[in-house]
Design an enzyme around this catalytic site. Structure first.
Site, PDB file in Angstrom:
ATOM      1  N   ALA A 272      37.638 -36.453  52.899  1.00 17.46           N
ATOM      2  CA  ALA A 272      39.084 -37.984  52.315  1.00 17.46           C
ATOM      3  C   ALA A 272      39.439 -38.296  50.970  1.00 17.46           C
ATOM      4  O   ALA A 272      40.083 -38.242  49.871  1.00 17.46           O
ATOM      5  CB  ALA A 272      39.938 -38.668  53.384  1.00 17.46           C
TER       6      ALA A 272
ATOM      7  N   VAL B 219      33.807 -44.928  57.719  1.00 20.29           N
ATOM      8  CA  VAL B 219      32.774 -44.275  57.565  1.00 20.29           C
ATOM      9  C   VAL B 219      31.617 -44.019  58.356  1.00 20.29           C
ATOM     10  O   VAL B 219      30.968 -44.802  59.374  1.00 20.29           O
ATOM     11  CB  VAL B 219      31.682 -45.081  56.823  1.00 20.29           C
TER      12      VAL B 219
ATOM     13  N   ASP C  25      36.626 -29.458  57.338  1.00 20.53           N
ATOM     14  CA  ASP C  25      37.470 -31.154  56.879  1.00 20.53           C
ATOM     15  C   ASP C  25      38.240 -31.168  55.659  1.00 20.53           C
ATOM     16  O   ASP C  25      38.888 -31.522  56.199  1.00 20.53           O
ATOM     17  CB  ASP C  25      35.479 -32.552  57.225  1.00 20.53           C
TER      18      ASP C  25
ATOM     19  N   GLY D  12      36.210 -38.035  59.106  1.00 19.98           N
ATOM     20  CA  GLY D  12      36.179 -36.654  57.679  1.00 19.98           C
ATOM     21  C   GLY D  12      36.527 -37.852  56.265  1.00 19.98           C
ATOM     22  O   GLY D  12      37.292 -37.456  55.668  1.00 19.98           O
TER      23      GLY D  12
HETATM   24  O1  PMV Z   1      32.247 -34.329  59.586  1.00 18.09           O
HETATM   25  P1  PMV Z   1      32.203 -34.113  61.301  1.00 18.09           P
HETATM   26  O2  PMV Z   1      31.171 -35.148  61.343  1.00 18.09           O
HETATM   27  O3  PMV Z   1      33.922 -34.313  61.846  1.00 18.09           O
HETATM   28  O4  PMV Z   1      31.859 -32.878  61.171  1.00 18.09           O
HETATM   29  C1  PMV Z   1      32.686 -31.414  61.013  1.00 18.09           C
HETATM   30  C2  PMV Z   1      32.397 -30.866  62.057  1.00 18.09           C
HETATM   31  C3  PMV Z   1      31.196 -30.106  62.112  1.00 18.09           C
HETATM   32  O5  PMV Z   1      31.526 -29.163  63.005  1.00 18.09           O
HETATM   33  C4  PMV Z   1      29.667 -30.285  63.281  1.00 18.09           C
HETATM   34  C5  PMV Z   1      30.291 -29.585  60.804  1.00 18.09           C
HETATM   35  C6  PMV Z   1      31.441 -28.413  59.902  1.00 18.09           C
HETATM   36  O6  PMV Z   1      30.963 -28.126  58.875  1.00 18.09           O
HETATM   37  O7  PMV Z   1      31.635 -28.089  60.209  1.00 18.09           O
END
Ligand code: PMV
Length: 308
Positions: A106, A97, A147, A102
């Site tokens: 998920a 987490v 994500d 993700g």
């Molecule tokens: O959920 P994470 O920590 O992998 O981050 C997603 C990627 C970011 O570019 C930092 C945020 C986004 O919404 O795209």
């Protein structure tokens, strides 16, 4: 019982800049995943059991904006289910987490798939993706949607916010070692801090985001044509731009340096940053050495994955 799973993910290039319209590349990581089981029960209500986040109880006892409650209720609205049957929803996950792999997306994707299948209304990927994006907004504030997209499609994606997602196939497979700093960090915070930088000097930061976009495009061309030897330097460049955005951390920088010293061709943080995971591009024969070096440098765990 109806079940569904959804994989973890890594962002290969372009995190943060993607929030501002630049492209990003992401790939699923199937070694870790979330599984959701839905069963009919005789007990009134909807019981949720999610041991990984210490949750056991009635869905309606959760706040309205809780990601689980919100996901289930928006799915019911989408399927026009007014009085749902009594259900038990069990969520298990091997995705750490708050670490950039993700986990939140998920859970949403697996939950939407398991519940919709349970009601005999299996949704297509675009519908699953759109619903999961609504929940991402609760996790992230202003998510780009990358994500939920990479996890829904379960394929490497070239993602531009607001545009049709393209899945792609690398011209040659390549190996990535993922190292977990063990530091949990909220993406919402790092995204919020980058926004503050941007608000204070839009011109300056949009130039940085555009540089990230260029790196991502060059990386995409290299991956598509199987020129994997070009990727390491691009990862290093992307990491330096993320450092400039203040989203790296001493732990991430240390693992990135150690990976390169142990023979990785390039390395960078992956995801929101400040903690969570970093990724290193390795030739397959060096994967074990890089993984051991990361563990010796304090990584909590490593995963070696092949992007195909
Ligand atoms: O959920 P994470 O920590 O992998 O981050 C997603 C990627 C970011 O570019 C930092 C945020 C986004 O919404 O795209």
């Amino acid at each position: 019982m109806t079940s569904a799973t959804a994989p973890g993910k890594i962002i290969l290039f372009g995190e943060h800049a993607v929030v501002y319209g630049q492209p990003a590349l992401a790939a699923p990581v199937t070694q870790v995943f979330t599984a959701v089981d839905v069963t009919d029960t005789l007990r009134a209500g909807i019981e949720v059991e999610a041991p990984a986040v210490g949750l056991h109880g009635e869905l309606r006892a959760l706040p309205l904006a809780h990601p689980l409650r919100s996901t289930v209720e928006s799915l019911f609205r989408a399927l026009s289910i007014v009085s749902p049957p009594y259900l038990k929803i069990t969520i298990t996950s091997s995705i750490p987490v708050a670490s950039g792999l993700g986990s939140g997306a998920a859970v949403s994707v697996a939950l939407i798939r398991a519940l919709s299948a349970h009601f005999g209304h299996a949704l297509d990927d675009a519908q699953v993706n759109a619903l999961a994006y609504e929940t991402e907004k609760l996790h992230h504030g202003t998510p780009s949607g990358i994500d939920n997209t990479v996890i829904t499609y379960g394929r490497p994606v070239y993602f531009v916010r607001g545009e049709l997602t393209e899945t792609f196939e690398p011209g040659a497979p390549f190996s990535i070692v993922i190292g977990d700093t063990g530091v949990s960090a909220l993406t919402k915070e790092s995204v919020g801090d980058v926004r503050k930088l941007w608000e204070a000097d839009k011109k300056r930061w949009e130039k940085v985001f555009a540089k990230v976009g260029k790196v991502t495009k060059r990386a995409t061309a290299a991956i598509e044509t199987g020129k994997i030897d070009k990727l390491g330097a691009l990862m290093d460049e992307n990491h330096a731009l993320l450092q400039a955005m203040t989203v790296s951390s001493p732990e991430l920088d240390k693992l990135v340096l150690m990976a390169r010293a142990a023979g990785a061709d390039g390395a960078k943080l992956s995801g929101g940053g400040r903690g969570g995971n970093m990724i290193a591009l390795v030739r397959p024969e060096r994967a074990e050495k890089v993984a051991s070096a990361l563990l010796a440098a304090g990584a909590r765990s490593t995963i070696t994955t092949i992007i195909t």
